[in-house]
Enzyme design. Structure first.
Site, PDB file in Angstrom:
ATOM      1  N   SER A   1       3.253   6.447   6.748  1.00  0.00           N
ATOM      2  CA  SER A   1       2.518   5.180   6.770  1.00  0.00           C
ATOM      3  C   SER A   1       1.646   5.038   5.543  1.00  0.00           C
ATOM      4  O   SER A   1       0.888   5.952   5.199  1.00  0.00           O
ATOM      5  CB  SER A   1       1.631   5.085   8.021  1.00  0.00           C
ATOM      6  OG  SER A   1       0.843   3.904   7.951  1.00  0.00           O
TER       7      SER A   1
ATOM      8  N   VAL B   1      -2.433  10.585   2.198  1.00  0.00           N
ATOM      9  CA  VAL B   1      -1.358  11.319   1.522  1.00  0.00           C
ATOM     10  C   VAL B   1      -0.215  10.371   1.152  1.00  0.00           C
ATOM     11  O   VAL B   1       0.343  10.459   0.058  1.00  0.00           O
ATOM     12  CB  VAL B   1      -0.851  12.509   2.376  1.00  0.00           C
ATOM     13  CG1 VAL B   1       0.307  13.222   1.688  1.00  0.00           C
ATOM     14  CG2 VAL B   1      -1.984  13.493   2.646  1.00  0.00           C
ATOM     15  N   CYS B   2       0.106   9.441   2.021  1.00  0.00           N
ATOM     16  CA  CYS B   2       1.164   8.464   1.736  1.00  0.00           C
ATOM     17  C   CYS B   2       0.751   7.544   0.588  1.00  0.00           C
ATOM     18  O   CYS B   2       1.576   7.196  -0.263  1.00  0.00           O
ATOM     19  CB  CYS B   2       1.485   7.648   2.973  1.00  0.00           C
ATOM     20  SG  CYS B   2       2.112   8.640   4.351  1.00  0.00           S
ATOM     21  N   GLN B   3      -0.513   7.168   0.562  1.00  0.00           N
ATOM     22  CA  GLN B   3      -1.016   6.343  -0.538  1.00  0.00           C
ATOM     23  C   GLN B   3      -0.923   7.108  -1.848  1.00  0.00           C
ATOM     24  O   GLN B   3      -0.463   6.568  -2.856  1.00  0.00           O
ATOM     25  CB  GLN B   3      -2.458   5.923  -0.261  1.00  0.00           C
ATOM     26  CG  GLN B   3      -2.575   4.949   0.874  1.00  0.00           C
ATOM     27  CD  GLN B   3      -4.015   4.657   1.268  1.00  0.00           C
ATOM     28  OE1 GLN B   3      -4.965   5.147   0.669  1.00  0.00           O
ATOM     29  NE2 GLN B   3      -4.174   3.841   2.296  1.00  0.00           N
TER      30      GLN B   3
END
Length: 172
Positions: free
Chosen positions: A59, A64-66
């Site tokens: 997401s 971490v995804c960003q």
């Protein structure tokens, strides 16, 4: 087929739905959706003709995804139109579009697997217990063959950026 314990989330074993994608095989089929004023789709056929990096994240609302999306966006910028770069998650296309606008992500397209989870199931990246995608990176050659595949063992860890970028650059 389910692969029990294939990844962990905060140390807890999780089950991935589907077969593991391996180097040398053709890209499995999928359809993901993106928003650019209307809902449109991306499939493997749309990616042929150029090397492709597919960054898979649970997401874009998580740090971490960003980080993963912004790092690939930065590092792939120099390659411009010579490659395809796509981030896939289960976030809604509208939220993904909003994130990209707020973070100036312009070198990657974003595709949402929310509608039928065809990417998650066909690429073996859907976490059964969480109904989110696992973290990973895939690189395809210009003909759609998988030349690099990484499923990050601990979902909260970052991928191997250097290896993925090297794989993409090796296809130019």
């Amino acid at each position: 087929m389910a692969r029990s314990g294939a990844v962990t989330f905060k140390g807890n074993p999780m089950t991935l739905v589907g077969e593991e994608v391996k180097v040398g095989q053709p890209a499995p089929d999928f359809t993901v959706h993106y928003f650019d004023g209307g809902l449109n789709t991306i499939s493997p056929a749309d990616l042929k003709g150029k090397p492709t990096l597919i960054s898979v994240v649970p997401s874009l609302d998580t740090p971490v995804c960003q980080t993963q999306t912004k790092k690939f966006n930065e590092q792939l910028g120099a390659l411009g139109e010579r490659i395809n770069a796509v981030t896939v998650s289960l976030d809604l296309p509208f939220a993904m579009n909003r994130f990209c606008g707020a973070e100036s992500v312009k070198n990657m397209r974003v595709g949402s697997d929310y509608q039928n989870r065809s990417f998650g199931q066909n690429w073996g990246m859907l976490i059964d217990e969480l109904k989110l995608l696992a973290r990973g990176v895939f690189v395809l050659d210009k003909d759609g063959k998988v030349v690099y595949a990484e499923t990050v063992k601990e979902v909260t860890d970052e991928p191997n950026y250097d290896a993925a970028l090297s794989a993409v650059k090796g296809q130019l």
